[in-house]
Design an enzyme around this catalytic site. Structure first.
Site, PDB file in Angstrom:
ATOM      1  N   HIS A   1     -29.141   8.802 -45.046  1.00 21.93           N
ATOM      2  CA  HIS A   1     -29.824   7.722 -45.763  1.00 21.93           C
ATOM      3  C   HIS A   1     -29.783   6.467 -44.914  1.00 21.93           C
ATOM      4  CE1 HIS A   1     -30.897   4.900 -48.953  1.00 21.93           C
ATOM      5  NE2 HIS A   1     -31.431   5.949 -49.548  1.00 21.93           N
TER       6      HIS A   1
ATOM      7  N   GLU B   1     -31.903  13.218 -53.034  1.00 22.14           N
ATOM      8  CA  GLU B   1     -32.855  14.322 -53.110  1.00 22.14           C
ATOM      9  C   GLU B   1     -32.170  15.672 -53.246  1.00 22.14           C
ATOM     10  OE1 GLU B   1     -35.625  13.360 -53.579  1.00 22.14           O
ATOM     11  OE2 GLU B   1     -36.537  12.087 -52.061  1.00 22.14           O
TER      12      GLU B   1
HETATM   13  N1  ACO Z   1     -30.254  15.873 -40.386  1.00 16.97           N
HETATM   14  C1  ACO Z   1     -29.871  15.796 -39.086  1.00 16.97           C
HETATM   15  N2  ACO Z   1     -29.707  14.644 -38.419  1.00 16.97           N
HETATM   16  C2  ACO Z   1     -29.950  13.515 -39.095  1.00 16.97           C
HETATM   17  C3  ACO Z   1     -30.348  13.500 -40.447  1.00 16.97           C
HETATM   18  C4  ACO Z   1     -30.486  14.756 -41.089  1.00 16.97           C
HETATM   19  N3  ACO Z   1     -30.865  14.831 -42.364  1.00 16.97           N
HETATM   20  N4  ACO Z   1     -30.524  12.235 -40.856  1.00 16.97           N
HETATM   21  C5  ACO Z   1     -30.250  11.464 -39.808  1.00 16.97           C
HETATM   22  N5  ACO Z   1     -29.901  12.228 -38.727  1.00 16.97           N
HETATM   23  C6  ACO Z   1     -29.505  11.774 -37.405  1.00 16.97           C
HETATM   24  C7  ACO Z   1     -30.708  11.322 -36.609  1.00 16.97           C
HETATM   25  O1  ACO Z   1     -31.255  12.386 -35.850  1.00 16.97           O
HETATM   26  C8  ACO Z   1     -30.117  10.247 -35.738  1.00 16.97           C
HETATM   27  O2  ACO Z   1     -29.454  10.862 -34.673  1.00 16.97           O
HETATM   28  P1  ACO Z   1     -29.372  10.106 -33.234  1.00 16.97           P
HETATM   29  O3  ACO Z   1     -28.492   8.897 -33.472  1.00 16.97           O
HETATM   30  O4  ACO Z   1     -28.780  11.130 -32.343  1.00 16.97           O
HETATM   31  O5  ACO Z   1     -30.776   9.732 -32.878  1.00 16.97           O
HETATM   32  C9  ACO Z   1     -29.041   9.615 -36.625  1.00 16.97           C
HETATM   33  O6  ACO Z   1     -28.675  10.628 -37.568  1.00 16.97           O
HETATM   34  C10 ACO Z   1     -29.514   8.388 -37.388  1.00 16.97           C
HETATM   35  O7  ACO Z   1     -30.718   8.733 -38.046  1.00 16.97           O
HETATM   36  P2  ACO Z   1     -31.949   7.777 -38.224  1.00 16.97           P
HETATM   37  O8  ACO Z   1     -33.197   8.585 -38.140  1.00 16.97           O
HETATM   38  O9  ACO Z   1     -31.844   6.581 -37.350  1.00 16.97           O
HETATM   39  O10 ACO Z   1     -31.726   7.324 -39.698  1.00 16.97           O
HETATM   40  P3  ACO Z   1     -32.803   6.622 -40.577  1.00 16.97           P
HETATM   41  O11 ACO Z   1     -32.086   5.583 -41.328  1.00 16.97           O
HETATM   42  O12 ACO Z   1     -33.974   6.189 -39.763  1.00 16.97           O
HETATM   43  O13 ACO Z   1     -33.315   7.796 -41.526  1.00 16.97           O
HETATM   44  C11 ACO Z   1     -33.571   9.297 -43.284  1.00 16.97           C
HETATM   45  C12 ACO Z   1     -32.918   7.989 -42.821  1.00 16.97           C
HETATM   46  C13 ACO Z   1     -35.086   9.230 -43.050  1.00 16.97           C
HETATM   47  C14 ACO Z   1     -33.345   9.497 -44.777  1.00 16.97           C
HETATM   48  C15 ACO Z   1     -32.953  10.463 -42.484  1.00 16.97           C
HETATM   49  O14 ACO Z   1     -31.568  10.534 -42.741  1.00 16.97           O
HETATM   50  C16 ACO Z   1     -33.635  11.793 -42.763  1.00 16.97           C
HETATM   51  O15 ACO Z   1     -34.644  12.101 -42.140  1.00 16.97           O
HETATM   52  N6  ACO Z   1     -33.080  12.617 -43.704  1.00 16.97           N
HETATM   53  C17 ACO Z   1     -33.705  13.859 -44.066  1.00 16.97           C
HETATM   54  C18 ACO Z   1     -34.859  13.618 -45.021  1.00 16.97           C
HETATM   55  C19 ACO Z   1     -34.400  13.231 -46.406  1.00 16.97           C
HETATM   56  O16 ACO Z   1     -33.497  13.830 -46.962  1.00 16.97           O
HETATM   57  N7  ACO Z   1     -35.073  12.206 -46.971  1.00 16.97           N
HETATM   58  C20 ACO Z   1     -34.780  11.686 -48.320  1.00 16.97           C
HETATM   59  C21 ACO Z   1     -34.143  10.348 -48.207  1.00 16.97           C
HETATM   60  S1  ACO Z   1     -33.660   9.693 -49.768  1.00 16.97           S
HETATM   61  C22 ACO Z   1     -35.060   8.970 -50.393  1.00 16.97           C
HETATM   62  O17 ACO Z   1     -35.939   8.588 -49.691  1.00 16.97           O
HETATM   63  C23 ACO Z   1     -35.183   8.847 -51.832  1.00 16.97           C
END
Ligand code: ACO
Length: 370
Positions: free
Chosen positions: A253, A308
């Site tokens: 998140h 989610e």
């Molecule tokens: N699985 C694997 N790796 C992940 C995940 C995940 N679910 N989420 C984040 N990471 C990793 C990223 O690859 C990144 O790695 P890096 O530092 O090596 O590049 C690091 O963790 C930080 O991630 P960001 O993308 O910078 O985090 P951001 O804040 O932009 O994204 C998000 C948040 C979009 C929710 C992300 O965690 C994600 O894509 N999760 C999966 C989709 C999901 O479950 N969405 C629902 C969110 S809740 C809602 O909207 C109501």
């Protein structure tokens, strides 16, 4: 390559609607803990709280409830538009189109609570109408005596839900009504800040909500768990995805760097509702395994289950079809969007961030044009 920051940490507005404290795992709606509201308050009470700023007294609640009921019916013109949409159009696109088509002159700037109530009220009807229309099954009209939540389930399933189902779905709605400046809320406020109308703003928000990184994740969670299929497969399945650099849906998140308070509540509800269910056992196992593996593959990123993941469990337990998970999330979040739009309109300034140009310049000359 140009770097995209995703506006992380940028304060776009002051708000009195909710506090999302990601470091401490706290969620407050207008001075109340969201998790407490979810235990014993109705959708109608919490929607009123977010829109008006205070919980309703008995008379206010009755009036508000009746206004929601009075606006449930779908205008015939909207039914006809839905009827003409291609059968393979996904429900979020149908919702976006139908909400957009509602936008006659009675919805023009400046947004009002009355306008918001009309949209909040009709979104579940749009979903239920389309659900049956595309299948050629019976369309169930709303039942006046039922709450907003019970009526939604009734319109979909053709039977009055049990008290446990109504309570569980109410808790899900209450916990997902509002969540600060997330992508869809930001989109809505941004559209409205041009002094455009509430329908355009909410249509934009539905578009943002549709994406798998925002509201599209719970359906993906179901697909993931179906694909993993058994506890024995979980570790290998997750490892393979992480090795390929893929994201695990339902984890991570932008704001929460500890356990999301909504997850804690929804997890409890799904455990109560589902009882001894092998699917839930699998979900609990996948949660534990994924958190461990995410720490191994992405150390220090603090990736936990997001709302989610257990939303999928609760929605499944109330027999909501997986394709309706994101639309149902939308039926809830439209309340938060509306509250934000009313707040934006009260003290409006157009959203206009800047970008840093990191591309090529034309050369040394300043150019020959005017
Ligand atoms: N699985 C694997 N790796 C992940 C995940 C995940 N679910 N989420 C984040 N990471 C990793 C990223 O690859 C990144 O790695 P890096 O530092 O090596 O590049 C690091 O963790 C930080 O991630 P960001 O993308 O910078 O985090 P951001 O804040 O932009 O994204 C998000 C948040 C979009 C929710 C992300 O965690 C994600 O894509 N999760 C999966 C989709 C999901 O479950 N969405 C629902 C969110 S809740 C809602 O909207 C109501």
């Amino acid at each position: 390559m140009a770097k995209v920051t995703g506006l992380e940490g940028i304060i776009a507005a002051e708000t009195e609607i909710s506090l999302v404290d990601g470091d401490n795992g706290l969620l407050v709606y207008r001075g109340y803990w969201a998790k407490d509201l979810a235990i014993d308050h109705s959708f109608e009470e919490c929607a009123y709280l977010l829109l008006y700023g205070n919980l309703p007294n008995e008379t206010e609640l009755l009036q508000f409830t009746n206004r929601l009921i009075d606006n449930r019916k779908l205008p015939q013109a909207i039914e006809e538009i839905i009827d003409r949409l291609p059968n393979d159009m996904d429900m979020m696109s149908v919702l976006r189109t139908a909400v957009s088509a509602l936008g006659d002159s009675t919805f023009s700037w400046k947004p009002t609570i009355e306008q918001a109530v009309r949209i909040i009220s009709v979104v579940p009807t749009i979903i239920a109408y389309r659900y049956h229309q595309v299948r050629g099954s019976e369309v169930f009209l709303s039942k006046r005596g039922l709450s907003h939540i019970a009526n939604y389930l009734y319109m979909l399933q053709g039977k009055v839900p049990t008290h446990a189902q109504e309570r569980a779905l109410t808790a899900y709605f209450v916990l997902t009504l509002e969540h600060g400046m997330n992508a869809s809320t930001f989109s809505a406020r941004s559209v409205l800040s041009t002094e455009s109308d509430i329908i355009s703003a909410i249509t934009g928000a539905i578009g943002a909500m549709k994406g798998p990184l925002h509201g599209g994740a719970p359906t993906e969670v179901i697909h993931m768990l179906d694909d993993i299929h058994s506890i024995e497969n979980a570790e290998q399945w997750l490892r393979e995805r992480l090795e390929k650099g893929e994201r695990i849906m339902g984890f991570g998140h932008r704001v929460y760097k500890t356990h999301d308070p909504r997850v804690v509540a929804l997890k409890k509800i799904s455990q109560i509702l589902a009882g001894k269910d092998p699917w839930l056992d699998l979900a609990l196992h996948v949660e534990k395994t994924a958190i461990r593996l995410l720490e191994e593959y992405k150390p220090g990123r603090k990736l936990y289950t997001n709302v989610e993941f257990y939303a999928a469990a609760v929605l499944r337990a109330v027999q909501m079809p997986a394709e309706l998970f994101t639309p149902t999330f939308t039926a809830s979040r439209v309340v938060g969007w509306s509250a934000h739009l009313l707040e934006q309109a009260e003290n409006n300034r157009i959203f206009r961030p800047q970008s840093t140009y990191v591309g090529e310049m034309p050369g040394n000359s300043i150019g020959r044009g005017f």
